[in-house]
Design a protein around this motif. Structure first.
Motif, short mmCIF file in Angstrom:
data_model
loop_
_atom_site.label_atom_id
_atom_site.label_comp_id
_atom_site.label_asym_id
_atom_site.label_seq_id
_atom_site.Cartn_x
_atom_site.Cartn_y
_atom_site.Cartn_z
N LEU A 1 -44.97 -47.44 -21.52
CA LEU A 1 -46.41 -47.53 -21.25
C LEU A 1 -46.72 -49.00 -21.00
CD1 LEU A 1 -49.35 -46.71 -21.12
CD2 LEU A 1 -49.42 -46.69 -23.63
N VAL A 2 -47.11 -49.33 -19.78
CA VAL A 2 -47.44 -50.72 -19.43
C VAL A 2 -48.95 -50.90 -19.55
CG1 VAL A 2 -47.29 -52.53 -17.70
CG2 VAL A 2 -45.47 -50.80 -17.86
N ALA A 3 -49.34 -51.71 -20.50
CA ALA A 3 -50.76 -51.97 -20.77
C ALA A 3 -50.96 -53.48 -20.92
CB ALA A 3 -51.22 -51.23 -22.02
N SER A 4 -50.34 -54.21 -20.02
CA SER A 4 -50.27 -55.67 -20.14
C SER A 4 -51.49 -56.38 -19.59
CB SER A 4 -49.02 -56.18 -19.42
OG SER A 4 -48.94 -55.64 -18.11
N GLY A 5 -52.48 -55.61 -19.10
CA GLY A 5 -53.73 -56.22 -18.68
C GLY A 5 -53.61 -57.01 -17.41
N LEU A 6 -54.46 -58.01 -17.27
CA LEU A 6 -54.50 -58.82 -16.07
C LEU A 6 -54.88 -60.25 -16.42
CD1 LEU A 6 -57.78 -59.27 -15.46
CD2 LEU A 6 -57.60 -56.93 -14.66
N VAL A 7 -54.79 -61.09 -15.42
CA VAL A 7 -55.24 -62.48 -15.57
C VAL A 7 -56.37 -62.72 -14.57
CG1 VAL A 7 -53.06 -63.36 -16.45
CG2 VAL A 7 -53.46 -63.32 -13.99
N ASP A 8 -57.30 -63.56 -14.94
CA ASP A 8 -58.42 -63.90 -14.07
C ASP A 8 -58.13 -65.21 -13.36
OD1 ASP A 8 -60.77 -61.97 -14.69
OD2 ASP A 8 -59.98 -62.50 -16.67
N GLU A 9 -58.04 -65.15 -12.05
CA GLU A 9 -57.90 -66.36 -11.25
C GLU A 9 -59.30 -66.85 -10.88
OE1 GLU A 9 -55.39 -65.46 -7.95
OE2 GLU A 9 -53.57 -65.35 -9.18
N LEU A 10 -59.69 -67.99 -11.44
CA LEU A 10 -61.03 -68.52 -11.23
C LEU A 10 -61.14 -69.24 -9.90
CD1 LEU A 10 -61.74 -70.00 -14.78
CD2 LEU A 10 -62.60 -67.87 -13.83
N PRO A 11 -62.33 -69.31 -9.32
CA PRO A 11 -62.52 -70.12 -8.12
C PRO A 11 -62.12 -71.56 -8.36
CG PRO A 11 -64.44 -68.73 -8.53
CD PRO A 11 -63.56 -68.61 -9.74
N ASP A 12 -61.72 -72.24 -7.30
CA ASP A 12 -61.25 -73.62 -7.42
C ASP A 12 -62.44 -74.57 -7.46
OD1 ASP A 12 -59.66 -75.85 -7.49
OD2 ASP A 12 -59.24 -75.86 -5.33
#
Length: 321
Positions: free
Chosen positions: A105-116
């Motif tokens: 079960l892959v529940a590793s979520g995500l990362v937020d790439e913010l504007p530069d």
């Protein structure tokens, strides 16, 4: 190498909820997690009935305790790779070590790439926010700046207008407004400021304004951004999951799944933000529960098939696992 029925990669709300369901079903389950949830910078989780305002760290700690109470195992670390074996899967851990299981079960979520834009990362999760349902109440009636991006900026500005009468849309990299969008914003009292944004100004420990590239500073107390949300675990590609693009354009490729979290790769389920980029904590937990139950149901069927095969071969049914 330790052998489990299920390895859960990621120990946030989705992963721990799935592991809890599996542990209560008397499955040998291990959760691999580094203890750094996506929402760690936030003061609390919200819209989670009976848990509203609880810190992300406390939510994870309570979840881990519940999983281990039912016999589950928490492995502190990160999965760096995964592959199929003859009878299941193996997961490699950063720093060495390997685990094996019949299902994943892959529940590793995500990362937020913010504007530069300078200053966003430093205030992220406090007065630089992205989700009005997560943070709107906390920033109500404050001076909010919406940083434009893509084609959804006007809608986001109108959405944040629900929580504050003082909203400014900075066009930045947003698509040009249509006449209808401009009219709707004006009708709701949302001011539009043209031009690219250079930085978020901070005074003390608080956002104080948004600085344009021409040097103009517009006083603001909160900045709302649109992040690019990217599924975070390298094991997704290792397992051969075919990525699809999120229809909103907010995120990079993510693995598609059926309503139970089952993917196109036999034996692999996904839950939470790993597959649903818009899921909040409570819905991610629900998805984890659904996936955990579905995995157990799948294993029950496999166990029955093995037992029938062994019985037909003349083995004592009492010795069949």
């Amino acid at each position: 190498m330790e052998q489990f029925d299920v390895i859960v990669i990621g120990g946030g709300a989705a992963g721990l909820s799935g592991a809890l369901a599996l542990a209560r079903a008397r499955r040998a389950v291990a959760v691999v997690d580094a203890g750094a949830p996506r929402n760690a910078p936030a003061a609390g989780v919200h819209n989670f009935l009976t848990r509203d305002g609880m810190s992300p760290a406390e939510l994870v700690a309570r979840g881990r305790a519940e999983v281990t109470r039912y016999g589950g195992t928490i492995v502190d670390g990160t999965a760096r790779g995964a592959r199929r074996t003859g009878d299941g899967f193996e997961v490699d851990l950063h720093g060495g070590g390997r685990l094996a299981a019949r299902r994943l079960l892959v529940a590793s979520g995500l990362v937020d790439e913010l504007p530069d834009v300078a200053g966003l990362r430093e205030r992220w999760g406090r007065d630089v926010v992205h989700c009005p349902y997560c943070h709107g109440w906390e920033v109500r009636d404050r001076a909010i700046g919406v940083l434009g991006a893509g084609s959804v900026s006007a809608e986001r500005a109108l959405l944040f207008r629900q929580w504050s009468p003082d909203v400014v849309l900075f066009t930045h990299t947003a698509a040009p407004l249509t006449g209808e969008q401009a009219e709707r914003l004006a009708a709701r009292g949302v001011r539009v400021v043209e031009g690219p944004v250079a930085a978020v100004e901070v005074a003390g420990d608080q956002v104080s304004g948004v600085r344009l590239e021409d040097g103009t500073v517009v006083a603001r107390e909160v900045v709302a951004v649109t992040t690019r949300m990217v599924a975070s675990s390298p094991v997704l590609a290792d397992l051969g999951l075919k990525p699809v693009e999120h229809p909103t354009g907010f995120g990079a490729a993510y693995p598609a799944a059926d309503p139970t979290g089952r993917t196109d790769v036999p034996g692999v389920w996904v839950a939470g933000n790993a597959t649903d980029l818009m899921a909040q904590v409570v819905s991610a937990a629900a998805q984890g529960l659904m996936a955990g139950a579905a995995i157990n149901h799948d294993l029950v069927g496999e166990d029955a098939d093995r037992a029938v095969s062994a019985l037909r071969d003349g083995n004592d049914v009492a010795t069949i696992p």
